[in-house]
Design a protein around this motif. Structure first.
Motif, PDB file in Angstrom:
ATOM      1  N   ALA A  40      41.995  37.124  36.220  1.00 14.57           N
ATOM      2  CA  ALA A  40      42.859  36.369  37.142  1.00 14.57           C
ATOM      3  C   ALA A  40      43.498  35.177  36.434  1.00 14.57           C
ATOM      4  O   ALA A  40      44.684  34.888  36.632  1.00 14.57           O
ATOM      5  N   ASP A  43      46.267  36.553  34.216  1.00 15.81           N
ATOM      6  CA  ASP A  43      47.440  36.914  35.024  1.00 15.81           C
ATOM      7  C   ASP A  43      48.198  35.677  35.468  1.00 15.81           C
ATOM      8  O   ASP A  43      49.436  35.658  35.466  1.00 15.81           O
ATOM      9  N   TYR A  67      50.816  41.645  40.176  1.00 17.24           N
ATOM     10  CA  TYR A  67      49.612  41.305  39.418  1.00 17.24           C
ATOM     11  C   TYR A  67      48.959  40.036  39.964  1.00 17.24           C
ATOM     12  O   TYR A  67      47.733  39.960  40.080  1.00 17.24           O
ATOM     13  N   ALA A  71      45.288  39.527  41.552  1.00 20.34           N
ATOM     14  CA  ALA A  71      44.383  38.534  40.968  1.00 20.34           C
ATOM     15  C   ALA A  71      43.845  37.585  42.037  1.00 20.34           C
ATOM     16  O   ALA A  71      42.654  37.242  42.033  1.00 20.34           O
ATOM     17  N   GLU A  74      41.223  39.447  44.144  1.00 19.78           N
ATOM     18  CA  GLU A  74      39.977  39.609  43.404  1.00 19.78           C
ATOM     19  C   GLU A  74      39.229  38.279  43.277  1.00 19.78           C
ATOM     20  O   GLU A  74      38.008  38.236  43.435  1.00 19.78           O
TER      21      GLU A  74
END
Length: 91
Positions: A40, A43, A67, A71, A74
């Protein structure tokens, strides 16, 4: 009811749990959470760089947003899992 640790992955689409402790599954879960956060951060760094690039195309920016959205999802999952452990949420 005993407090269980919810894992960052699922088993057949259902939440997976493990008793807290120093076992291999807990260690693997710790490693996966750390890897999710590292990804993360990477990204976010790439997204920041792309956003500052005046030559970036719309397609590149859209891909970066996808993306970044993943991220954030997550990272929020990891934060939620850690909050559950801190608060002693029962499964």
């Amino acid at each position: 009811m005993k407090t269980l640790r919810r894992l960052s992955w699922t088993e057949e689409g259902r939440a997976a749990y493990v008793p807290p402790g120093d076992g291999i599954v807990n260690h693997l879960a710790d490693l996966m959470e750390a890897e999710i956060l590292v990804a993360a951060e990477a990204d976010a760094s790439r997204g920041r760089a792309l956003a500052g690039d005046p030559a970036a195309s719309v397609a590149e920016l859209r891909t970066a947003v996808q993306y970044l959205a993943h991220a954030v999802e997550e990272a929020a999952l990891v934060a939620g899992l850690r909050a559950e452990r801190l608060l002693g949420v029962e499964a």
